[in-house]
Design a protein around this motif. Structure first.
Motif, PDB file in Angstrom:
ATOM      1  N   CYS A 165       0.633  -1.281  -0.126  1.00 24.67           N
ATOM      2  CA  CYS A 165      -0.366   0.405  -0.100  1.00 24.67           C
ATOM      3  C   CYS A 165       1.054   1.700   0.054  1.00 24.67           C
ATOM      4  O   CYS A 165       2.005   1.085   0.290  1.00 24.67           O
ATOM      5  CB  CYS A 165      -0.524  -0.118   0.768  1.00 24.67           C
ATOM      6  SG  CYS A 165      -1.625  -1.445   1.329  1.00 24.67           S
ATOM      7  N   PHE A 166      -0.264   1.906  -0.902  1.00 25.66           N
ATOM      8  CA  PHE A 166       1.258   3.901  -0.763  1.00 25.66           C
ATOM      9  C   PHE A 166       0.211   4.491   0.514  1.00 25.66           C
ATOM     10  O   PHE A 166      -1.167   4.543   0.606  1.00 25.66           O
ATOM     11  CB  PHE A 166       1.358   4.142  -2.036  1.00 25.66           C
ATOM     12  CG  PHE A 166       2.141   2.801  -2.463  1.00 25.66           C
ATOM     13  CD1 PHE A 166       3.538   3.354  -2.513  1.00 25.66           C
ATOM     14  CD2 PHE A 166       2.060   1.939  -3.628  1.00 25.66           C
ATOM     15  CE1 PHE A 166       4.403   2.534  -3.666  1.00 25.66           C
ATOM     16  CE2 PHE A 166       2.638   0.825  -4.105  1.00 25.66           C
ATOM     17  CZ  PHE A 166       3.679   2.028  -4.488  1.00 25.66           C
ATOM     18  N   LEU A 191      -6.156  -3.404  -9.010  1.00 23.33           N
ATOM     19  CA  LEU A 191      -5.452  -1.364  -8.022  1.00 23.33           C
ATOM     20  C   LEU A 191      -6.633  -0.996  -7.554  1.00 23.33           C
ATOM     21  O   LEU A 191      -7.785  -0.489  -8.163  1.00 23.33           O
ATOM     22  CB  LEU A 191      -5.054  -1.065  -9.233  1.00 23.33           C
ATOM     23  CG  LEU A 191      -4.535   0.394  -8.771  1.00 23.33           C
ATOM     24  CD1 LEU A 191      -3.376   0.439  -8.149  1.00 23.33           C
ATOM     25  CD2 LEU A 191      -3.645   1.041  -9.881  1.00 23.33           C
ATOM     26  N   VAL A 192      -6.554  -0.771  -6.529  1.00 24.78           N
ATOM     27  CA  VAL A 192      -7.778  -0.081  -4.955  1.00 24.78           C
ATOM     28  C   VAL A 192      -6.935   1.516  -5.049  1.00 24.78           C
ATOM     29  O   VAL A 192      -6.110   1.566  -4.224  1.00 24.78           O
ATOM     30  CB  VAL A 192      -8.196  -0.510  -3.787  1.00 24.78           C
ATOM     31  CG1 VAL A 192      -9.321   0.461  -3.544  1.00 24.78           C
ATOM     32  CG2 VAL A 192      -8.717  -1.857  -4.181  1.00 24.78           C
ATOM     33  N   LEU A 211      -3.470   7.349  -1.913  1.00 30.37           N
ATOM     34  CA  LEU A 211      -3.571   6.014  -1.030  1.00 30.37           C
ATOM     35  C   LEU A 211      -4.509   4.194  -2.124  1.00 30.37           C
ATOM     36  O   LEU A 211      -5.129   4.984  -3.162  1.00 30.37           O
ATOM     37  CB  LEU A 211      -4.689   6.743  -0.111  1.00 30.37           C
ATOM     38  CG  LEU A 211      -5.174   5.377   0.841  1.00 30.37           C
ATOM     39  CD1 LEU A 211      -4.552   5.873   2.137  1.00 30.37           C
ATOM     40  CD2 LEU A 211      -6.606   5.518   1.496  1.00 30.37           C
ATOM     41  N   ARG A 212      -3.069   4.083  -2.241  1.00 32.31           N
ATOM     42  CA  ARG A 212      -3.545   3.214  -2.689  1.00 32.31           C
ATOM     43  C   ARG A 212      -3.076   1.751  -2.896  1.00 32.31           C
ATOM     44  O   ARG A 212      -2.089   1.901  -1.763  1.00 32.31           O
ATOM     45  CB  ARG A 212      -3.138   3.233  -4.397  1.00 32.31           C
ATOM     46  CG  ARG A 212      -1.209   4.104  -4.646  1.00 32.31           C
ATOM     47  CD  ARG A 212      -1.362   4.581  -5.742  1.00 32.31           C
ATOM     48  NE  ARG A 212      -1.899   5.408  -6.119  1.00 32.31           N
ATOM     49  CZ  ARG A 212      -1.787   6.078  -7.399  1.00 32.31           C
ATOM     50  NH1 ARG A 212      -0.719   5.567  -8.423  1.00 32.31           N
ATOM     51  NH2 ARG A 212      -2.722   7.472  -7.593  1.00 32.31           N
ATOM     52  N   ILE A 259      -9.575  -1.427 -11.639  1.00 33.11           N
ATOM     53  CA  ILE A 259      -8.840  -0.697 -11.380  1.00 33.11           C
ATOM     54  C   ILE A 259     -10.166  -0.302 -10.360  1.00 33.11           C
ATOM     55  O   ILE A 259     -11.554  -0.058 -11.223  1.00 33.11           O
ATOM     56  CB  ILE A 259      -8.329   0.569 -11.516  1.00 33.11           C
ATOM     57  CG1 ILE A 259      -7.379   0.130 -12.484  1.00 33.11           C
ATOM     58  CG2 ILE A 259      -8.340   2.144 -11.324  1.00 33.11           C
ATOM     59  CD1 ILE A 259      -6.681   0.900 -13.426  1.00 33.11           C
ATOM     60  N   ARG A 260      -9.950   0.229  -8.900  1.00 32.94           N
ATOM     61  CA  ARG A 260     -11.288   0.363  -8.429  1.00 32.94           C
ATOM     62  C   ARG A 260     -11.110   2.147  -7.329  1.00 32.94           C
ATOM     63  O   ARG A 260      -9.954   2.079  -7.155  1.00 32.94           O
ATOM     64  CB  ARG A 260     -11.724  -0.179  -8.080  1.00 32.94           C
ATOM     65  CG  ARG A 260     -13.028  -0.137  -6.674  1.00 32.94           C
ATOM     66  CD  ARG A 260     -13.623  -0.996  -5.188  1.00 32.94           C
ATOM     67  NE  ARG A 260     -13.942  -2.416  -6.127  1.00 32.94           N
ATOM     68  CZ  ARG A 260     -15.020  -2.419  -6.233  1.00 32.94           C
ATOM     69  NH1 ARG A 260     -16.325  -1.742  -6.275  1.00 32.94           N
ATOM     70  NH2 ARG A 260     -15.516  -3.808  -6.949  1.00 32.94           N
ATOM     71  N   GLU A 261     -11.541   3.003  -7.596  1.00 31.74           N
ATOM     72  CA  GLU A 261     -11.626   3.955  -7.017  1.00 31.74           C
ATOM     73  C   GLU A 261     -12.751   4.252  -5.653  1.00 31.74           C
ATOM     74  O   GLU A 261     -14.345   4.078  -6.323  1.00 31.74           O
ATOM     75  CB  GLU A 261     -11.819   5.091  -7.654  1.00 31.74           C
ATOM     76  CG  GLU A 261     -11.877   6.641  -6.958  1.00 31.74           C
ATOM     77  CD  GLU A 261     -11.497   7.061  -8.440  1.00 31.74           C
ATOM     78  OE1 GLU A 261     -10.941   8.498  -8.109  1.00 31.74           O
ATOM     79  OE2 GLU A 261     -13.064   7.730  -8.890  1.00 31.74           O
TER      80      GLU A 261
END
Length: 221
Positions: free
Chosen positions: A82-83, A108-109, A150-151, A185-187
């Motif tokens: 995570c970042f 990828l979130v 934030l990912r 990819i989800r947001e």
């Protein structure tokens, strides 16, 4: 190595003079996870504070947000990485939900920042973010509303993206290359809090302009 307990998740925290914010950030790292504080040339004792609070400090002498993020990714050993920014504007505890979405099948979130008070996100920074989100949608077809820090994703998959940007374009390059690889990819919405100290990137028009230019270069490649 025998007897060494591997972290379930590594959290990369790029850090440049964030001594004031570090205690708040590190106490919110979920139990069993490892905080990788990437010291990008701090002069305020950030590295020493991070070590005293139990974080693993990764030195990265080459200045740049992307350089710090990638140094943390390379140093990570957990399956999931995570970042999170290290300025107390985002709560790393929220990443537990991100990891759950990875386990449910996303690749990828990303966190869509939702300011909790006026002035948290300067107008010039929001405008630059909107422009870049539009360009990403045109380039990849992925509909995003934010390119926030934030990912979460899986480490091996991230390394295979072979990210090369070492400046402000790193987060965007991650999204573009992931989209090109067909990642899911989800947001998700996350609260955006008043940061500690002054932003090195989006706190000024000049910083925002440079970040936009870095990201446009990524899109042009």
């Amino acid at each position: 190595m025998a007897g060494v307990i591997q972290p379930t998740v590594d959290v990369v925290l790029p850090c440049l003079d964030e001594a004031e914010a570090l205690p708040w950030v590190l106490e919110r790292i979920p139990p069993g996870w490892r905080a990788l504080v990437v010291d990008n040339g701090s002069t305020d004792g950030s590295a020493e504070i991070a070590r005293s609070l139990g974080a693993t400090v990764v030195p990265e002498s080459r200045r740049g947000f992307g350089a710090a993020c990638h140094a943390g990714l390379v140093a990570a050993t957990a399956d999931v990485v995570c970042f999170c920014d290290c300025d107390a504007s985002l709560d790393p505890g929220l990443l537990t939900g991100f990891v759950q979405k990875l386990e449910a099948g996303d690749d990828l979130v990303l966190g869509r920042r939702r300011p909790k008070s006026r002035g948290v996100w300067p107008a010039h920074a929001r405008a630059g973010n909107r422009v870049l989100s539009h360009l990403v949608r045109r380039r990849t077809g992925v509909r995003l509303r934010d390119l926030g820090p934030l990912r979460a994703a899986r480490r091996e998959a991230l390394l295979k993206l072979d990210l090369t940007d070492r400046r402000s374009g790193y987060p965007l390059e991650m999204v573009v290359r992931a989209a090109d690889e067909g990642w899911r990819i989800r947001e998700v919405d996350v609260p955006y809090l008043p940061r500690s100290g002054k932003s090195k990137v989006t706190g000024t028009w000049r910083g925002t302009f440079q970040a936009v230019m870095d990201m446009r270069k990524v899109l042009a490649r």
